[in-house]
Design a protein around this motif. Structure first.
Motif, PDB file in Angstrom:
ATOM      1  N   THR A  14      40.579  34.773  32.613  1.00 19.28           N
ATOM      2  CA  THR A  14      39.994  33.948  31.567  1.00 19.28           C
ATOM      3  C   THR A  14      38.549  34.356  31.328  1.00 19.28           C
ATOM      4  N   VAL A  15      38.180  34.500  30.067  1.00 23.73           N
ATOM      5  CA  VAL A  15      36.782  34.722  29.716  1.00 23.73           C
ATOM      6  C   VAL A  15      36.059  33.377  29.811  1.00 23.73           C
ATOM      7  N   HIS A  16      35.030  33.304  30.653  1.00 23.06           N
ATOM      8  CA  HIS A  16      34.271  32.058  30.830  1.00 23.06           C
ATOM      9  C   HIS A  16      33.041  32.032  29.930  1.00 23.06           C
ATOM     10  N   SER A  17      32.391  33.176  29.785  1.00 22.79           N
ATOM     11  CA  SER A  17      31.214  33.225  28.907  1.00 22.79           C
ATOM     12  C   SER A  17      30.872  34.682  28.639  1.00 22.79           C
ATOM     13  N   THR A  18      30.097  34.902  27.595  1.00 22.73           N
ATOM     14  CA  THR A  18      29.558  36.232  27.307  1.00 22.73           C
ATOM     15  C   THR A  18      28.072  36.088  27.001  1.00 22.73           C
ATOM     16  N   ALA A  19      27.355  37.160  27.260  1.00 24.42           N
ATOM     17  CA  ALA A  19      25.936  37.251  26.909  1.00 24.42           C
ATOM     18  C   ALA A  19      25.678  38.703  26.571  1.00 24.42           C
ATOM     19  N   ALA A  20      24.451  39.033  26.235  1.00 25.24           N
ATOM     20  CA  ALA A  20      24.126  40.410  25.863  1.00 25.24           C
ATOM     21  C   ALA A  20      24.480  41.355  27.006  1.00 25.24           C
ATOM     22  N   GLY A  21      25.490  42.214  26.772  1.00 24.60           N
ATOM     23  CA  GLY A  21      25.867  43.213  27.764  1.00 24.60           C
ATOM     24  C   GLY A  21      26.576  42.661  28.983  1.00 24.60           C
ATOM     25  N   ARG A  22      27.062  41.394  28.917  1.00 27.96           N
ATOM     26  CA  ARG A  22      27.708  40.800  30.082  1.00 27.96           C
ATOM     27  C   ARG A  22      28.905  39.955  29.655  1.00 27.96           C
ATOM     28  N   VAL A  23      29.903  39.905  30.551  1.00 31.19           N
ATOM     29  CA  VAL A  23      31.020  39.001  30.352  1.00 31.19           C
ATOM     30  C   VAL A  23      31.374  38.391  31.708  1.00 31.19           C
ATOM     31  N   GLU A  24      31.610  37.093  31.709  1.00 36.26           N
ATOM     32  CA  GLU A  24      31.963  36.367  32.927  1.00 36.26           C
ATOM     33  C   GLU A  24      33.464  36.088  32.915  1.00 36.26           C
ATOM     34  N   LEU A  25      34.139  36.528  33.971  1.00 31.95           N
ATOM     35  CA  LEU A  25      35.591  36.448  34.059  1.00 31.95           C
ATOM     36  C   LEU A  25      36.009  35.688  35.308  1.00 31.95           C
ATOM     37  N   THR A  26      37.265  35.262  35.313  1.00 28.92           N
ATOM     38  CA  THR A  26      37.847  34.675  36.508  1.00 28.92           C
ATOM     39  C   THR A  26      37.731  35.654  37.675  1.00 28.92           C
ATOM     40  N   ARG A  27      37.306  35.153  38.824  1.00 33.00           N
ATOM     41  CA  ARG A  27      37.195  36.003  40.005  1.00 33.00           C
ATOM     42  C   ARG A  27      38.581  36.258  40.586  1.00 33.00           C
ATOM     43  N   SER A  28      38.908  37.510  40.793  1.00 31.54           N
ATOM     44  CA  SER A  28      40.178  37.910  41.405  1.00 31.54           C
ATOM     45  C   SER A  28      40.009  39.323  41.949  1.00 31.54           C
ATOM     46  N   LEU A  29      41.017  39.797  42.662  1.00 33.09           N
ATOM     47  CA  LEU A  29      40.964  41.177  43.146  1.00 33.09           C
ATOM     48  C   LEU A  29      40.867  42.148  41.980  1.00 33.09           C
ATOM     49  N   ALA A  30      41.550  41.817  40.869  1.00 28.82           N
ATOM     50  CA  ALA A  30      41.515  42.705  39.708  1.00 28.82           C
ATOM     51  C   ALA A  30      40.141  42.734  39.077  1.00 28.82           C
ATOM     52  N   SER A  31      39.551  41.569  38.848  1.00 30.14           N
ATOM     53  CA  SER A  31      38.256  41.539  38.153  1.00 30.14           C
ATOM     54  C   SER A  31      37.117  42.057  39.018  1.00 30.14           C
ATOM     55  N   LEU A  32      37.349  42.196  40.328  1.00 27.10           N
ATOM     56  CA  LEU A  32      36.323  42.724  41.232  1.00 27.10           C
ATOM     57  C   LEU A  32      36.446  44.233  41.439  1.00 27.10           C
ATOM     58  N   ARG A  33      37.488  44.845  40.886  1.00 25.74           N
ATOM     59  CA  ARG A  33      37.661  46.286  41.093  1.00 25.74           C
ATOM     60  C   ARG A  33      36.489  47.057  40.499  1.00 25.74           C
ATOM     61  N   PRO A  34      36.036  48.109  41.174  1.00 23.77           N
ATOM     62  CA  PRO A  34      34.960  48.924  40.611  1.00 23.77           C
ATOM     63  C   PRO A  34      35.452  49.756  39.437  1.00 23.77           C
ATOM     64  N   GLY A  35      34.524  50.133  38.559  1.00 26.53           N
ATOM     65  CA  GLY A  35      34.871  51.085  37.510  1.00 26.53           C
ATOM     66  C   GLY A  35      34.808  50.528  36.108  1.00 26.53           C
ATOM     67  N   THR A  36      35.472  51.237  35.207  1.00 23.43           N
ATOM     68  CA  THR A  36      35.452  50.963  33.774  1.00 23.43           C
ATOM     69  C   THR A  36      36.876  50.703  33.288  1.00 23.43           C
ATOM     70  N   TYR A  37      37.056  49.608  32.509  1.00 22.22           N
ATOM     71  CA  TYR A  37      38.403  49.196  32.105  1.00 22.22           C
ATOM     72  C   TYR A  37      38.380  48.648  30.685  1.00 22.22           C
ATOM     73  N   GLY A  38      39.571  48.526  30.126  1.00 22.18           N
ATOM     74  CA  GLY A  38      39.738  47.778  28.899  1.00 22.18           C
ATOM     75  C   GLY A  38      40.065  46.330  29.218  1.00 22.18           C
ATOM     76  N   LEU A  39      39.683  45.445  28.326  1.00 21.74           N
ATOM     77  CA  LEU A  39      40.127  44.047  28.369  1.00 21.74           C
ATOM     78  C   LEU A  39      40.948  43.811  27.121  1.00 21.74           C
ATOM     79  N   THR A  40      42.168  43.354  27.276  1.00 25.27           N
ATOM     80  CA  THR A  40      43.036  43.186  26.119  1.00 25.27           C
ATOM     81  C   THR A  40      43.612  41.783  26.048  1.00 25.27           C
ATOM     82  N   ALA A  41      43.828  41.344  24.839  1.00 26.33           N
ATOM     83  CA  ALA A  41      44.538  40.117  24.497  1.00 26.33           C
ATOM     84  C   ALA A  41      45.061  40.324  23.093  1.00 26.33           C
ATOM     85  N   PRO A  42      45.983  39.519  22.621  1.00 27.43           N
ATOM     86  CA  PRO A  42      46.438  39.688  21.237  1.00 27.43           C
ATOM     87  C   PRO A  42      45.262  39.655  20.262  1.00 27.43           C
ATOM     88  N   GLY A  43      45.082  40.761  19.536  1.00 27.42           N
ATOM     89  CA  GLY A  43      44.001  40.853  18.576  1.00 27.42           C
ATOM     90  C   GLY A  43      42.639  41.117  19.164  1.00 27.42           C
TER      91      GLY A  43
END
Length: 383
Positions: free
Chosen positions: A56-85
């Motif tokens: 879940t996206v909790h908030s966004t700010a300039a150059g930042r996005v706050e997401l639900t904490r999980s093993l996936a969201s803590l993985r190092p590196g660069t990823y896409g975030l996808t949802a319908p549209g």
């Protein structure tokens, strides 16, 4: 899609309601297993693989996005975030950014489509780029059709000065947008790239049964791409595949009449144990544990993975070209132990670049710079 549990109940109820009381529980379970098998083999390109965690996206700010904490969201590196549209690109975790106890803040690189509104449910994916090599990367390219046995196969061709071409081929749950993560690197090294869409992809012919076969039939589309490359100027080709695309590359080097024109293989998260991968796919579709053996057996039959078929890479002596494997112990869909065994059996030809904290198909994403350096070292003598 109904879960295998619901399917099992529906199948059993229907049969009994029709007066087929003599049908045994084993038969009903086998029928339910077939439904679960079909679900496992229908991995729609561009949709996250079953079992991919939703955030879940909790908030966004300039150059930042706050997401639900999980093993996936803590993985190092660069990823896409996808949802319908919605599509966005996120970078590394920002440990010093203020966040709640159940959230994590990552660097927000770009929002390429839609908007990341608070409350949006998103999936972390290795597919970083959206569009085509021109719109996403600013690379000159051509849309081409590769003649395949089922019809025209869509592909992107990015020209380069060398006469060794790299043919890229995506894997489970991805599209030909996924291989664009390595296109800038390949373009800098003047390597022409043919990025292939194959049966079941958008714009490509459907498989006759509408199912994926874990590379067992799809490899023939890759064989068609090799023929196309040689027809239009390639002297040699390097095959770079992800997931089942890597499996297709192994099938090509073992079975293609043009195998002598393949100078090397790059295998990212290769599916070398189809039994384990089918079990993982069926389990991710919420198939009840008692039905998993039926689902796997049915899926193997549906995909043409018969007992008399050797798994790709199971005969190390059959390898004749250099192979670079990117794989890691955190791959929950394609176990990396077969990759380790293959590398240990053929140290003269196979190099294993292990990547920790990387999900299936996301070896580049976890740490792009070492990935590209290993790729540079491997490809330099093959150019």
């Amino acid at each position: 899609m109904r879960t295998a549990t619901a399917t099992a109940a529906a199948v059993t109820t229907t049969l009994l309601g029709a007066g087929a009381a003599a049908v045994t529980a084993v038969t009903a379970a086998a029928l339910a297993g077939r439904y679960a098998a079909d679900a496992a083999l229908r991995t729609e390109p561009g949709r996250p693989l079953p079992g991919s965690p939703r955030l879940t996206v909790h908030s966004t700010a300039a150059g930042r996005v706050e997401l639900t904490r999980s093993l996936a969201s803590l993985r190092p590196g660069t990823y896409g975030l996808t949802a319908p549209g919605v599509h966005a690109v996120v970078g590394s975790v920002l440990p010093d950014a203020p966040h709640g106890p159940d959230t994590v803040v990552r660097r927000l690189v770009a929002v390429t489509h839609g908007s990341l509104d608070p409350g949006t449910r998103v999936t972390l994916t290795p597919q970083v780029h959206l569009g085509n090599p021109g719109t996403a990367l600013g690379l000159d390219h051509a849309d081409v059709d590769v003649p395949g046995e089922l019809g025209a196969l869509p592909a992107w061709f990015v020209p380069g000065a060398r006469d060794t071409w790299v043919i890229t081929v995506h894997g489970l749950g991805a599209t030909r947008e996924h291989p664009m993560v390595v296109m800038p690197f390949l373009h800098r090294n003047k390597l022409p790239v043919l990025d292939l869409g194959y049966r079941g992809d958008l714009g490509a012919p459907e498989s006759p049964d509408g199912l994926g076969h874990l590379g067992e039939s799809e490899w023939r589309d890759l064989d068609a791409a090799i023929r196309y490359a040689l027809r239009y100027g390639a002297r040699r080709v390097v095959l770079h595949g992800w997931s089942t695309g890597a499996t297709m590359a192994l099938h090509a080097v073992e079975r293609s009449a043009l195998a002598d024109r393949i100078s090397g293989l790059v295998l990212d998260s290769p599916v070398l144990d189809w039994h384990a991968t089918l079990r993982a796919l069926a389990a991710a579709r919420r198939t009840p544990a008692p039905l998993l053996p039926f689902a796997v057996k049915a899926a193997e039959g549906r995909a043409g993975l018969r007992a008399d078929r050797r798994a790709p890479g199971s005969d190390p002596a059959a390898l004749k070209v250099p192979v670079l494997i990117f794989h890691g112990p955190d791959d929950a869909l394609a176990p990396w132990e077969p990759s380790r065994r293959l590398a240990a059996a053929r140290p003269d030809l196979v190099t294993l670049h292990s990547v920790s904290d990387a999900a299936h198909g996301a070896m580049w994403n976890a740490d792009p710079a070492p990935y590209e350096e290993a790729l540079r070292r491997f490809l330099t003598p093959l150019m």
